[in-house]
Design an enzyme around this catalytic site. Structure first.
Site, short mmCIF file in Angstrom:
data_model
loop_
_atom_site.label_atom_id
_atom_site.label_comp_id
_atom_site.label_asym_id
_atom_site.label_seq_id
_atom_site.Cartn_x
_atom_site.Cartn_y
_atom_site.Cartn_z
N ASN A 58 9.77 9.76 6.98
CA ASN A 58 8.42 9.31 6.56
C ASN A 58 7.52 9.39 7.87
O ASN A 58 7.55 8.34 8.41
CB ASN A 58 8.32 8.04 5.94
CG ASN A 58 7.08 7.71 5.39
OD1 ASN A 58 5.96 8.38 5.61
ND2 ASN A 58 6.83 6.45 4.63
N GLY B 68 -1.29 -0.88 -0.17
CA GLY B 68 -1.79 0.22 -0.99
C GLY B 68 -1.48 -0.10 -2.46
O GLY B 68 -0.33 -0.47 -2.46
N ARG C 186 -8.74 -1.54 1.36
CA ARG C 186 -9.68 -0.45 0.52
C ARG C 186 -10.29 -0.89 -0.53
O ARG C 186 -9.82 -1.73 -1.36
CB ARG C 186 -8.32 0.88 0.08
CG ARG C 186 -7.85 1.50 1.15
CD ARG C 186 -6.96 2.35 0.78
NE ARG C 186 -5.47 2.20 1.44
CZ ARG C 186 -4.30 2.96 0.96
NH1 ARG C 186 -4.49 3.70 -0.08
NH2 ARG C 186 -3.23 2.75 1.71
N ARG D 75 9.10 12.81 3.42
CA ARG D 75 7.82 12.38 2.41
C ARG D 75 6.96 13.24 2.97
O ARG D 75 6.23 13.09 4.15
CB ARG D 75 7.70 10.96 2.62
CG ARG D 75 6.60 10.37 1.76
CD ARG D 75 5.85 9.11 1.99
NE ARG D 75 4.94 8.86 1.39
CZ ARG D 75 4.06 7.81 1.66
NH1 ARG D 75 3.75 7.49 2.92
NH2 ARG D 75 2.72 7.34 1.09
N GLY E 114 5.40 -4.64 -2.28
CA GLY E 114 5.56 -5.82 -1.63
C GLY E 114 5.01 -7.18 -2.62
O GLY E 114 5.57 -8.19 -2.78
N VAL E 115 3.62 -6.87 -3.15
CA VAL E 115 2.96 -8.04 -3.98
C VAL E 115 3.65 -7.77 -5.28
O VAL E 115 3.99 -9.19 -5.95
CB VAL E 115 1.58 -7.61 -4.11
CG1 VAL E 115 0.90 -8.47 -4.90
CG2 VAL E 115 0.74 -7.70 -2.67
N GLY E 116 3.85 -6.80 -5.92
CA GLY E 116 4.39 -6.95 -7.21
C GLY E 116 5.87 -7.34 -7.50
O GLY E 116 6.09 -8.17 -8.40
N MET F 234 -1.77 -10.66 0.60
CA MET F 234 -2.06 -11.51 -0.54
C MET F 234 -1.46 -12.83 -0.44
O MET F 234 -1.97 -13.95 -1.02
CB MET F 234 -1.38 -10.85 -1.81
CG MET F 234 -1.60 -11.55 -3.04
SD MET F 234 -3.24 -11.98 -3.67
CE MET F 234 -3.84 -10.22 -3.87
N GLU G 75 11.71 4.12 -2.38
CA GLU G 75 11.21 5.58 -2.09
C GLU G 75 12.14 6.35 -1.21
O GLU G 75 12.27 7.52 -1.76
CB GLU G 75 9.77 5.37 -1.48
CG GLU G 75 8.88 4.67 -2.42
CD GLU G 75 7.47 4.58 -1.85
OE1 GLU G 75 6.48 5.45 -1.86
OE2 GLU G 75 7.25 3.43 -1.07
N GLY H 112 1.25 -3.07 -3.25
CA GLY H 112 1.52 -3.61 -1.87
C GLY H 112 0.09 -3.38 -1.16
O GLY H 112 -1.03 -3.57 -1.84
N LYS I 6 8.96 6.59 10.25
CA LYS I 6 10.13 5.73 9.77
C LYS I 6 11.32 6.49 9.49
O LYS I 6 11.07 7.83 8.94
CB LYS I 6 9.60 5.05 8.84
CG LYS I 6 8.53 3.77 9.13
CD LYS I 6 8.19 2.99 7.81
CE LYS I 6 7.52 3.55 6.60
NZ LYS I 6 7.03 2.82 5.68
N ASN J 85 7.13 -9.84 -5.26
CA ASN J 85 7.31 -10.90 -4.67
C ASN J 85 5.92 -12.19 -5.04
O ASN J 85 6.23 -13.22 -4.72
CB ASN J 85 7.23 -11.08 -3.20
CG ASN J 85 8.25 -10.18 -2.58
OD1 ASN J 85 9.40 -10.78 -2.61
ND2 ASN J 85 8.07 -9.11 -2.01
N HIS K 146 1.67 7.65 -4.41
CA HIS K 146 2.87 6.70 -4.82
C HIS K 146 3.82 7.26 -5.62
O HIS K 146 4.51 6.51 -6.22
CB HIS K 146 2.36 5.32 -5.11
CG HIS K 146 1.70 4.39 -4.20
ND1 HIS K 146 0.69 3.44 -4.60
CD2 HIS K 146 1.95 4.51 -2.90
CE1 HIS K 146 0.26 2.99 -3.60
NE2 HIS K 146 0.74 3.55 -2.35
#
Length: 405
Positions: free
Chosen positions: A8, A219, A248, A98, A337-339, A290, A391, A217, A15, A341, A187
């Site tokens: 990626n 994004g 954003r 990716r 990440g947010v979804g 967040m 992913e 996340g 990465k 945790n 995504h």
């Protein structure tokens, strides 16, 4: 024979993961960053697994000049040689890449050739922050692994099943066609992985399910998935459209840009920086994470409270819109990440969706856990899930599927 190296790549970093597809796990992962700067950083993490032994990891870090991606790949190969796993013993059979923007041309994983490289470069104006870096990674990887097949997996590909009514902007048709302006969505690899994983977890054919996937996340995007096919998604021509994100704006009246250009004399580059890097949660409250927003909100911070409320308001709007587009939902999944945790975000997002059959179990939602888990009540007509995304595994699966024929 099921090991794939997943890359990626961005403009100043890349990465990587060495993935055993059949085992469904990464053998090693790494990050090479600050490419082109005076001092770069390379991190390499090795995962150890064994029968009856809990998985462990060892991390190795180096700081050194990394002038370009080719040098970075040499450093990655050195890390594998010094710290393992050996690329001779755990030899990849292919390299999966990716690529963010595939336009309307690339609708599936594609074997990379000189022509494909040229087409990815041609699409760079649609993703100027992503495609050029991805192309640099492809070229460096093909030089490092000249005897392996290289496969491009496009973020936009999963969304190419959207109907014209969903992807068409109400813009002058000639202008839109000339510049290939339409909704592409992003995504896609995550949305494909999560929707398939949710169906498998529930033991139901994906073709039977109406799903909404919320990838939240830094994004963030939401996708309506009908029978395993994307029928609408919140991101658009670029990853700027849709939800409020870390930095954003998400949806905004386009006239705002005209006002700022006229009154403050902002150039396109300055507007791009404002909308993509200085807005969202960061612009509203001075923090893009967040966890920081929620902590400050709980402490009574007004700016953080407003940022959280704006974030949830927009998220609910998209969930409601896709419930309408699908005619209801069987599954709503939260990921990234947010979804994965933030229990408070999940609870607030579905709080008003009782009319559509969404019943959240507060204890399940608050409980920490690993892997896929149900957070709705047993009698909820809509199943609400937390589904960890992967992913890299999805890219590896698609890469292996293409190369195996």
């Amino acid at each position: 024979m099921s090991i794939v190296l997943v890359i990626n790549s961005g403009s100043s970093s890349f990465k990587y993961q060495l993935v055993d597809v059949d085992a469904g796990r990464a053998l090693a992962a790494g990050l090479v960053e600050r490419i082109g700067q005076a001092e770069g950083v390379a991190r390499h993490t090795v995962s150890f697994h064994g029968p009856g032994v809990a998985a462990t990891k060892a991390e190795y870090t180096r700081e050194l000049p990394i002038p370009d991606h080719t040098t970075g790949f040499g450093i990655m190969l050195q890390a594998f040689a010094e710290h393992g796993p050996s690329l001779r013993e755990a030899a990849p059979v292919a390299v999966g890449h990716r690529v963010v923007q595939g336009g309307s041309r690339f609708v599936e994983p594609t074997l990379i050739t000189a022509e494909v490289e040229s087409l990815v470069e041609e699409l760079a104006p649609l993703a100027p922050l992503h495609n050029p870096g991805g192309l640099e990674g492809i070229r460096a990887a093909r030089a490092a692994f000249p005897d392996l097949p290289h496969v491009a997996v496009f973020d936009t590909a999963f969304h190419q099943t959207m109907p014209p009514a969903a992807y068409t902007y109400a813009l002058d048709r000639e202008v839109a066609q000339r510049h290939r302006i339409r909704k592409y969505g992003f995504h896609g690899t995550s949305h494909a992985f999560v929707s398939a994983a949710a169906a498998a977890f529930l033991g139901r054919p994906v073709e039977e399910l109406r799903q909404i996937v919320a990838h939240l996340g830094n994004g963030a995007s939401v996708t309506a998935v009908d029978g395993g096919r994307s029928v609408d998604t919140s991101m658009g021509l670029t990853p700027l459209q849709g939800l409020v994100m870390g930095t954003r704006t998400g949806d905004i009246d386009p006239s705002v840009l005209l006002v700022l250009a006229e009154r403050d004399g902002l150039t396109p580059a300055q507007l791009d920086e404002l909308l993509n890097k200085r807005s969202g949660l960061l612009g509203l409250a001075g923090a893009s994470d967040m966890r920081d927003i929620d902590a400050r909100r709980r402490a009574g911070d007004e700016a953080a409270t407003l940022a959280f409320d704006v974030y949830i308001h927009r998220l609910r709007a998209y969930l409601g819109a896709y419930l309408a587009q699908l005619g209801g939902a069987d599954v709503i999944s939260f990921t990234a990440g947010v979804g994965e945790n933030s229990a408070v975000v999940r609870a607030a997002a579905v709080e008003t969706l009782g009319f559509a059959g969404v019943r959240l179990d507060a204890a399940r939602n608050e409980a920490r856990g690993h892997g896929i888990r149900v957070i709705s009540t047993d009698d909820s007509p809509v199943t609400v899930l937390v589904v960890p995304t992967n992913e890299e595994l999805e890219i590896a699966r698609q890469t292996l599927g293409l190369t195996r024929g």
